[in-house]
Write a protein that holds these residues in place. Structure first.
Motif, PDB file in Angstrom:
ATOM      1  N   LEU A 100       7.492  -1.784  -1.820  1.00 10.13           N
ATOM      2  CA  LEU A 100       6.438  -2.925  -2.328  1.00 10.13           C
ATOM      3  C   LEU A 100       5.144  -2.819  -2.375  1.00 10.13           C
ATOM      4  O   LEU A 100       4.238  -3.539  -2.690  1.00 10.13           O
ATOM      5  CB  LEU A 100       6.831  -4.022  -1.105  1.00 10.13           C
ATOM      6  N   HIS A 101       4.852  -1.479  -2.100  1.00  7.67           N
ATOM      7  CA  HIS A 101       3.464  -0.979  -2.305  1.00  7.67           C
ATOM      8  C   HIS A 101       2.693  -1.299  -3.792  1.00  7.67           C
ATOM      9  O   HIS A 101       3.345  -0.474  -4.640  1.00  7.67           O
ATOM     10  CB  HIS A 101       2.863   0.169  -1.641  1.00  7.67           C
ATOM     11  N   ASP A 102       1.655  -1.880  -3.951  1.00  4.64           N
ATOM     12  CA  ASP A 102       1.040  -1.884  -5.310  1.00  4.64           C
ATOM     13  C   ASP A 102      -0.223  -1.840  -5.320  1.00  4.64           C
ATOM     14  O   ASP A 102      -0.780  -2.003  -6.480  1.00  4.64           O
ATOM     15  CB  ASP A 102       1.682  -3.292  -5.722  1.00  4.64           C
ATOM     16  N   SER A 146       5.397   4.912  -9.443  1.00  5.73           N
ATOM     17  CA  SER A 146       4.383   5.008  -7.978  1.00  5.73           C
ATOM     18  C   SER A 146       5.550   5.018  -6.827  1.00  5.73           C
ATOM     19  O   SER A 146       6.562   3.996  -6.865  1.00  5.73           O
ATOM     20  CB  SER A 146       3.386   3.930  -8.008  1.00  5.73           C
TER      21      SER A 146
HETATM   22 CO1  B1M Z   1       2.835   0.412   4.013  1.00  4.81          CO
HETATM   23  N1  B1M Z   1       3.205   2.336   4.358  1.00  4.81           N
HETATM   24  N2  B1M Z   1       4.613  -0.075   4.798  1.00  4.81           N
HETATM   25  N3  B1M Z   1       2.145  -1.374   3.674  1.00  4.81           N
HETATM   26  N4  B1M Z   1       1.299   1.128   3.855  1.00  4.81           N
HETATM   27  C1  B1M Z   1       2.350   3.132   4.047  1.00  4.81           C
HETATM   28  C2  B1M Z   1       2.692   3.891   2.868  1.00  4.81           C
HETATM   29  C3  B1M Z   1       2.562   4.478   5.439  1.00  4.81           C
HETATM   30  C4  B1M Z   1       2.016   5.794   5.075  1.00  4.81           C
HETATM   31  C5  B1M Z   1       1.730   3.770   6.701  1.00  4.81           C
HETATM   32  C6  B1M Z   1       1.635   4.736   7.809  1.00  4.81           C
HETATM   33  O1  B1M Z   1       0.746   5.353   7.913  1.00  4.81           O
HETATM   34  N5  B1M Z   1       2.717   4.690   8.634  1.00  4.81           N
HETATM   35  C7  B1M Z   1       3.876   4.450   5.800  1.00  4.81           C
HETATM   36  C8  B1M Z   1       4.945   5.247   5.096  1.00  4.81           C
HETATM   37  C9  B1M Z   1       5.595   6.412   5.938  1.00  4.81           C
HETATM   38  C10 B1M Z   1       6.239   7.286   5.185  1.00  4.81           C
HETATM   39  O2  B1M Z   1       7.198   6.656   4.319  1.00  4.81           O
HETATM   40  N6  B1M Z   1       6.168   8.492   5.653  1.00  4.81           N
HETATM   41  C11 B1M Z   1       3.994   2.703   5.429  1.00  4.81           C
HETATM   42  C12 B1M Z   1       5.245   2.114   5.921  1.00  4.81           C
HETATM   43  C13 B1M Z   1       6.132   2.641   6.999  1.00  4.81           C
HETATM   44  C14 B1M Z   1       5.363   0.683   5.634  1.00  4.81           C
HETATM   45  C15 B1M Z   1       6.739  -0.246   5.934  1.00  4.81           C
HETATM   46  C16 B1M Z   1       8.018   0.358   5.961  1.00  4.81           C
HETATM   47  C17 B1M Z   1       5.946  -0.953   7.617  1.00  4.81           C
HETATM   48  C18 B1M Z   1       6.929  -1.726   8.179  1.00  4.81           C
HETATM   49  O3  B1M Z   1       7.567  -2.968   7.397  1.00  4.81           O
HETATM   50  N7  B1M Z   1       7.467  -1.452   8.953  1.00  4.81           N
HETATM   51  C19 B1M Z   1       6.484  -1.383   5.009  1.00  4.81           C
HETATM   52  C20 B1M Z   1       7.446  -0.956   3.915  1.00  4.81           C
HETATM   53  C21 B1M Z   1       7.523  -2.256   2.956  1.00  4.81           C
HETATM   54  C22 B1M Z   1       8.326  -1.676   1.549  1.00  4.81           C
HETATM   55  O4  B1M Z   1       7.663  -1.212   0.808  1.00  4.81           O
HETATM   56  N8  B1M Z   1       9.626  -1.725   1.355  1.00  4.81           N
HETATM   57  C23 B1M Z   1       5.257  -1.406   4.494  1.00  4.81           C
HETATM   58  C24 B1M Z   1       4.368  -2.367   4.051  1.00  4.81           C
HETATM   59  C25 B1M Z   1       3.024  -2.204   3.852  1.00  4.81           C
HETATM   60  C26 B1M Z   1       2.296  -3.578   3.477  1.00  4.81           C
HETATM   61  C27 B1M Z   1       2.961  -4.736   2.948  1.00  4.81           C
HETATM   62  C28 B1M Z   1       1.666  -4.213   4.681  1.00  4.81           C
HETATM   63  C29 B1M Z   1       1.056  -3.027   2.863  1.00  4.81           C
HETATM   64  C30 B1M Z   1       1.281  -3.143   1.331  1.00  4.81           C
HETATM   65  C31 B1M Z   1       0.339  -4.175   0.532  1.00  4.81           C
HETATM   66  C32 B1M Z   1       0.473  -4.008  -0.929  1.00  4.81           C
HETATM   67  O5  B1M Z   1       0.521  -2.763  -1.469  1.00  4.81           O
HETATM   68  N9  B1M Z   1       0.474  -5.195  -1.736  1.00  4.81           N
HETATM   69  C33 B1M Z   1       1.175  -1.687   3.310  1.00  4.81           C
HETATM   70  C34 B1M Z   1       0.007  -0.677   3.092  1.00  4.81           C
HETATM   71  C35 B1M Z   1      -1.555  -1.366   2.600  1.00  4.81           C
HETATM   72  C36 B1M Z   1       0.171   0.573   3.547  1.00  4.81           C
HETATM   73  C37 B1M Z   1      -1.253   1.862   3.699  1.00  4.81           C
HETATM   74  C38 B1M Z   1      -1.922   1.333   4.835  1.00  4.81           C
HETATM   75  C39 B1M Z   1      -2.280   1.621   2.578  1.00  4.81           C
HETATM   76  C40 B1M Z   1      -1.555   1.882   1.037  1.00  4.81           C
HETATM   77  C41 B1M Z   1      -2.578   1.653  -0.049  1.00  4.81           C
HETATM   78  O6  B1M Z   1      -2.423   0.592  -0.622  1.00  4.81           O
HETATM   79  N10 B1M Z   1      -3.469   2.577  -0.081  1.00  4.81           N
HETATM   80  C42 B1M Z   1      -0.409   3.034   3.906  1.00  4.81           C
HETATM   81  C43 B1M Z   1      -1.163   4.274   4.413  1.00  4.81           C
HETATM   82  C44 B1M Z   1      -1.651   5.370   3.772  1.00  4.81           C
HETATM   83  O7  B1M Z   1      -1.285   5.282   2.326  1.00  4.81           O
HETATM   84  N11 B1M Z   1      -2.281   6.042   4.194  1.00  4.81           N
HETATM   85  C45 B1M Z   1       1.076   2.718   4.151  1.00  4.81           C
HETATM   86  C46 B1M Z   1      -4.717   2.468  -1.125  1.00  4.81           C
HETATM   87  C47 B1M Z   1      -4.151   2.809  -2.356  1.00  4.81           C
HETATM   88  C48 B1M Z   1      -5.336   2.809  -3.344  1.00  4.81           C
HETATM   89  O8  B1M Z   1      -3.911   3.917  -2.238  1.00  4.81           O
HETATM   90  O9  B1M Z   1      -1.531   3.632  -2.640  1.00  4.81           O
HETATM   91  O10 B1M Z   1      -2.026   5.832  -2.125  1.00  4.81           O
HETATM   92  P1  B1M Z   1      -2.493   4.749  -2.722  1.00  4.81           P
HETATM   93  O11 B1M Z   1      -2.518   4.860  -4.344  1.00  4.81           O
HETATM   94  C49 B1M Z   1      -3.293   5.993  -4.713  1.00  4.81           C
HETATM   95  C50 B1M Z   1      -2.760   7.487  -4.993  1.00  4.81           C
HETATM   96  O12 B1M Z   1      -1.502   7.441  -4.191  1.00  4.81           O
HETATM   97  C51 B1M Z   1      -2.483   7.412  -6.447  1.00  4.81           C
HETATM   98  O13 B1M Z   1      -3.483   6.674  -7.044  1.00  4.81           O
HETATM   99  C52 B1M Z   1      -4.087   5.580  -6.252  1.00  4.81           C
HETATM  100  C53 B1M Z   1      -5.267   5.433  -6.281  1.00  4.81           C
HETATM  101  O14 B1M Z   1      -6.056   6.469  -6.366  1.00  4.81           O
HETATM  102  N12 B1M Z   1      -1.283   6.797  -6.844  1.00  4.81           N
HETATM  103  C54 B1M Z   1      -0.499   7.243  -8.253  1.00  4.81           C
HETATM  104  C55 B1M Z   1      -0.391   5.815  -6.568  1.00  4.81           C
HETATM  105  N13 B1M Z   1       0.499   5.474  -7.341  1.00  4.81           N
HETATM  106  C56 B1M Z   1       0.466   6.582  -8.378  1.00  4.81           C
HETATM  107  C57 B1M Z   1       1.139   6.630  -9.594  1.00  4.81           C
HETATM  108  C58 B1M Z   1       0.827   7.828 -10.475  1.00  4.81           C
HETATM  109  C59 B1M Z   1      -0.375   8.362 -10.225  1.00  4.81           C
HETATM  110  C60 B1M Z   1      -1.310   8.271  -9.027  1.00  4.81           C
HETATM  111  O15 B1M Z   1       1.428   7.900 -11.612  1.00  4.81           O
HETATM  112  C61 B1M Z   1       2.223   7.137 -12.097  1.00  4.81           C
END
Ligand code: B1M
Length: 210
Positions: A100-102, A146
């Motif tokens: 669900l991450h967007d 993603s």
């Molecule tokens: Co989630 N979450 N989360 N979360 N969350 C992570 C990913 C996590 C690493 C946090 C942690 O440290 N524990 C962890 C994953 C662990 C793992 O799998 N190893 C985690 C978890 C466990 C979970 C839940 C399971 C938690 C729970 O419910 N117990 C749950 C899962 C829900 C589901 O998806 N089914 C969950 C829920 C959530 C929220 C809803 C609370 C929220 C999401 C809100 C939303 O997206 N609307 C959330 C968030 C915000 C995060 C963290 C804190 C931040 C992610 C983010 O938005 N980063 C995240 C921790 C982390 O990443 N360090 C975490 C900012 C964003 C700009 O970066 O998404 O990485 P990012 O995207 C970057 C690059 O990755 C890249 O470009 C982007 C910008 O430069 N990129 C691409 C991304 N997609 C790309 C596609 C491409 C190219 C580049 O080509 C197609």
């Protein structure tokens, strides 16, 4: 006077009203919208990430921060779009099944659109068959997937397999990204490209379209 630190702090605090005031104030002072995104809004989410990981922030608070970042994005987005820019190509983008991450996906979409791509946003939790249906319907040059969870990474693999099964894999280039995704993983599952952030994803697509 508003600062980029105020914007980051506001994302951390999840203050939906204040973020509009701060972002607008920085724009009024003439600050580059891309700088506000990178050094204010994303920087704020970068403070949130380790706090979530360490258990100091919980899901509802993280969602408030995410919503606040998106509220700020809404203000800067129109300023980095150029409606007259010729289209470089079409890309469909989605977050894979079960995920669900967007925020990253939305950022990528904004960067792609502002660099002249037509983007079809499939949203989050996109099933394999929905990616295939979208390829057939929209005929994109590129498919972007993603994944932010180690548990959903393999959905990229199963989506590529579904594209092959349905005979449309050769029509498109597949690019992938997200925190747990690596170049090695991309090579293993037969994706055409990987990028670690939204800006390099645009460069990657530009190279693919050449
Ligand atoms: Co989630 N979450 N989360 N979360 N969350 C992570 C990913 C996590 C690493 C946090 C942690 O440290 N524990 C962890 C994953 C662990 C793992 O799998 N190893 C985690 C978890 C466990 C979970 C839940 C399971 C938690 C729970 O419910 N117990 C749950 C899962 C829900 C589901 O998806 N089914 C969950 C829920 C959530 C929220 C809803 C609370 C929220 C999401 C809100 C939303 O997206 N609307 C959330 C968030 C915000 C995060 C963290 C804190 C931040 C992610 C983010 O938005 N980063 C995240 C921790 C982390 O990443 N360090 C975490 C900012 C964003 C700009 O970066 O998404 O990485 P990012 O995207 C970057 C690059 O990755 C890249 O470009 C982007 C910008 O430069 N990129 C691409 C991304 N997609 C790309 C596609 C491409 C190219 C580049 O080509 C197609």
């Amino acid at each position: 006077m508003a600062t980029l630190e105020n914007v980051s702090q506001c994302v951390l605090d999840g203050d939906l009203d204040e973020i509009k005031v701060l972002v607008q104030a920085l724009l009024d002072e003439g600050m580059d919208p891309i700088k506000i995104i990178n050094e204010g809004l994303i920087a704020g989410m970068n403070i949130v990430a380790p706090l979530f990981k360490s258990g100091e922030m919980f899901v509802p608070e993280v969602m408030e921060s995410a919503d606040t970042m998106n509220e700020g994005m809404k203000i800067v987005k129109p300023l980095i779009m150029d409606a007259d820019m010729p289209s470089k190509g079409k890309i469909i983008i989605g977050t894979v099944n079960g995920d669900l991450h967007d925020i990253g996906k939305n950022l990528l979409i904004m960067m792609m659109e502002s660099n002249g791509y037509v983007v079809v946003d499939l949203g989050v939790d996109v099933k394999e068959e929905d990616f295939v249906a979208a390829v057939k319907k929209h005929q994109p040059e590129i498919v972007g997937m993603s994944s932010l969870l180690t548990t959903t990474m393999m959905k990229i693999d199963s989506t590529i397999k579904q594209l092959i099964k349905e005979g449309v894999r050769d029509q498109v280039k597949v690019i992938i990204g997200g925190a747990p995704v690596t170049q090695e993983f991309a090579d293993d599952i037969g994706a055409d490209g990987y990028s670690e952030d939204a800006s390099t994803a645009v460069d990657l697509c530009d190279r693919m379209m050449d």
